[in-house]
Write a protein that holds these residues in place. Structure first.
Motif, PDB file in Angstrom:
ATOM      1  N   TYR A   1     -31.862 -15.407 -27.667  1.00 17.34           N
ATOM      2  CA  TYR A   1     -32.443 -16.450 -26.831  1.00 17.34           C
ATOM      3  C   TYR A   1     -31.509 -16.670 -25.656  1.00 17.34           C
ATOM      4  O   TYR A   1     -30.312 -16.440 -25.753  1.00 17.34           O
ATOM      5  N   ILE A   2     -32.067 -17.120 -24.564  1.00 19.68           N
ATOM      6  CA  ILE A   2     -31.272 -17.498 -23.402  1.00 19.68           C
ATOM      7  C   ILE A   2     -31.461 -18.991 -23.210  1.00 19.68           C
ATOM      8  O   ILE A   2     -32.599 -19.482 -23.144  1.00 19.68           O
ATOM      9  N   ALA A   3     -30.358 -19.707 -23.154  1.00 21.79           N
ATOM     10  CA  ALA A   3     -30.415 -21.159 -22.970  1.00 21.79           C
ATOM     11  C   ALA A   3     -29.824 -21.516 -21.620  1.00 21.79           C
ATOM     12  O   ALA A   3     -28.769 -21.025 -21.241  1.00 21.79           O
ATOM     13  N   GLN A   4     -30.540 -22.333 -20.900  1.00 23.20           N
ATOM     14  CA  GLN A   4     -30.032 -22.902 -19.651  1.00 23.20           C
ATOM     15  C   GLN A   4     -29.652 -24.331 -19.979  1.00 23.20           C
ATOM     16  O   GLN A   4     -30.444 -25.071 -20.559  1.00 23.20           O
ATOM     17  N   GLY A   5     -28.445 -24.716 -19.660  1.00 21.50           N
ATOM     18  CA  GLY A   5     -28.011 -26.069 -19.987  1.00 21.50           C
ATOM     19  C   GLY A   5     -26.893 -26.525 -19.076  1.00 21.50           C
ATOM     20  O   GLY A   5     -26.619 -25.909 -18.051  1.00 21.50           O
ATOM     21  N   TRP A   6     -26.260 -27.589 -19.482  1.00 21.29           N
ATOM     22  CA  TRP A   6     -25.173 -28.143 -18.695  1.00 21.29           C
ATOM     23  C   TRP A   6     -23.862 -27.470 -19.103  1.00 21.29           C
ATOM     24  O   TRP A   6     -23.546 -27.357 -20.280  1.00 21.29           O
ATOM     25  N   ARG A   7     -23.089 -27.022 -18.140  1.00 27.78           N
ATOM     26  CA  ARG A   7     -21.784 -26.412 -18.413  1.00 27.78           C
ATOM     27  C   ARG A   7     -20.885 -27.468 -19.059  1.00 27.78           C
ATOM     28  O   ARG A   7     -20.794 -28.604 -18.591  1.00 27.78           O
ATOM     29  N   VAL A   8     -20.230 -27.104 -20.139  1.00 30.28           N
ATOM     30  CA  VAL A   8     -19.323 -28.017 -20.822  1.00 30.28           C
ATOM     31  C   VAL A   8     -18.001 -28.033 -20.064  1.00 30.28           C
ATOM     32  O   VAL A   8     -17.352 -26.993 -19.903  1.00 30.28           O
ATOM     33  N   THR A   9     -17.623 -29.207 -19.567  1.00 29.20           N
ATOM     34  CA  THR A   9     -16.374 -29.350 -18.814  1.00 29.20           C
ATOM     35  C   THR A   9     -15.478 -30.436 -19.402  1.00 29.20           C
ATOM     36  O   THR A   9     -14.350 -30.600 -18.945  1.00 29.20           O
ATOM     37  N   ASP A  10     -15.956 -31.161 -20.390  1.00 25.52           N
ATOM     38  CA  ASP A  10     -15.178 -32.237 -20.989  1.00 25.52           C
ATOM     39  C   ASP A  10     -13.905 -31.674 -21.622  1.00 25.52           C
ATOM     40  O   ASP A  10     -13.982 -30.830 -22.519  1.00 25.52           O
ATOM     41  N   PRO A  11     -12.731 -32.110 -21.182  1.00 26.63           N
ATOM     42  CA  PRO A  11     -11.477 -31.558 -21.688  1.00 26.63           C
ATOM     43  C   PRO A  11     -11.306 -31.708 -23.199  1.00 26.63           C
ATOM     44  O   PRO A  11     -10.792 -30.807 -23.860  1.00 26.63           O
ATOM     45  N   GLN A  12     -11.729 -32.836 -23.762  1.00 26.94           N
ATOM     46  CA  GLN A  12     -11.587 -33.044 -25.205  1.00 26.94           C
ATOM     47  C   GLN A  12     -12.493 -32.087 -25.988  1.00 26.94           C
ATOM     48  O   GLN A  12     -12.083 -31.527 -27.007  1.00 26.94           O
ATOM     49  N   ALA A  13     -13.714 -31.890 -25.515  1.00 26.51           N
ATOM     50  CA  ALA A  13     -14.623 -30.962 -26.190  1.00 26.51           C
ATOM     51  C   ALA A  13     -14.089 -29.541 -26.104  1.00 26.51           C
ATOM     52  O   ALA A  13     -14.082 -28.805 -27.096  1.00 26.51           O
ATOM     53  N   LEU A  14     -13.602 -29.146 -24.937  1.00 21.32           N
ATOM     54  CA  LEU A  14     -13.066 -27.799 -24.759  1.00 21.32           C
ATOM     55  C   LEU A  14     -11.833 -27.573 -25.643  1.00 21.32           C
ATOM     56  O   LEU A  14     -11.666 -26.507 -26.234  1.00 21.32           O
ATOM     57  N   ALA A  15     -10.977 -28.595 -25.752  1.00 22.57           N
ATOM     58  CA  ALA A  15      -9.787 -28.477 -26.600  1.00 22.57           C
ATOM     59  C   ALA A  15     -10.179 -28.357 -28.068  1.00 22.57           C
ATOM     60  O   ALA A  15      -9.592 -27.574 -28.817  1.00 22.57           O
ATOM     61  N   ALA A  16     -11.190 -29.107 -28.489  1.00 22.13           N
ATOM     62  CA  ALA A  16     -11.632 -29.058 -29.883  1.00 22.13           C
ATOM     63  C   ALA A  16     -12.248 -27.708 -30.233  1.00 22.13           C
ATOM     64  O   ALA A  16     -12.088 -27.208 -31.347  1.00 22.13           O
ATOM     65  N   ILE A  17     -12.938 -27.097 -29.272  1.00 19.27           N
ATOM     66  CA  ILE A  17     -13.593 -25.802 -29.507  1.00 19.27           C
ATOM     67  C   ILE A  17     -12.587 -24.670 -29.470  1.00 19.27           C
ATOM     68  O   ILE A  17     -12.670 -23.725 -30.244  1.00 19.27           O
ATOM     69  N   GLY A  18     -11.633 -24.740 -28.589  1.00 13.39           N
ATOM     70  CA  GLY A  18     -10.621 -23.688 -28.489  1.00 13.39           C
ATOM     71  C   GLY A  18     -10.970 -22.669 -27.423  1.00 13.39           C
ATOM     72  O   GLY A  18     -11.920 -22.837 -26.656  1.00 13.39           O
ATOM     73  N   PRO A  19     -10.200 -21.576 -27.370  1.00  7.66           N
ATOM     74  CA  PRO A  19     -10.382 -20.579 -26.307  1.00  7.66           C
ATOM     75  C   PRO A  19     -11.775 -19.943 -26.326  1.00  7.66           C
ATOM     76  O   PRO A  19     -12.317 -19.653 -27.387  1.00  7.66           O
TER      77      PRO A  19
END
Length: 105
Positions: free
Chosen positions: A54-72
């Motif tokens: 599937y191809i999803a169009q959505g909002w780019r995740v830029t929240d620093p806390q979310a990015l840190a929790a997800i990792g590289p």
């Protein structure tokens, strides 16, 4: 897998996407009913034969806390956020598909 897109043609609710010398057909499944025109999380299904995608169009995740929790995240990938309502289009499509046969090994 890297997909080089050189041409997109929209016909009704299907698109043809030129990639790596071949054509991948993309079917519109639905978009966030609460979104603005030309700015909406949207879900598409592809016709790949090697696996279901599937191809999803959505909002780019830029929240620093979310990015840190997800990792590289590898350079060739990105994270997007889509509303749960958009995922209902996947559930609807999945419910309409015939069950795949299970093969005993």
């Amino acid at each position: 897998m890297t997909v080089m897109v050189s041409c997109v043609t929209m016909v009704s609710n299907k698109m043809e996407v030129a990639r790596n010398g071949g054509m991948m057909h993309v079917t519109f499944l639905g978009k966030d009913p609460e979104s603005q025109v030309d700015n909406s999380p949207t879900l598409y299904a592809t016709d790949r034969t090697d696996r279901t995608t599937y191809i999803a169009q959505g909002w780019r995740v830029t929240d620093p806390q979310a990015l840190a929790a997800i990792g590289p995240v590898p350079d060739h990938e990105t994270l997007i956020e889509i509303p749960e309502d958009v995922l209902k289009f996947y559930a609807k499509r999945y419910a309409q598909q015939e069950p795949k046969e299970e093969h005993a090994d």
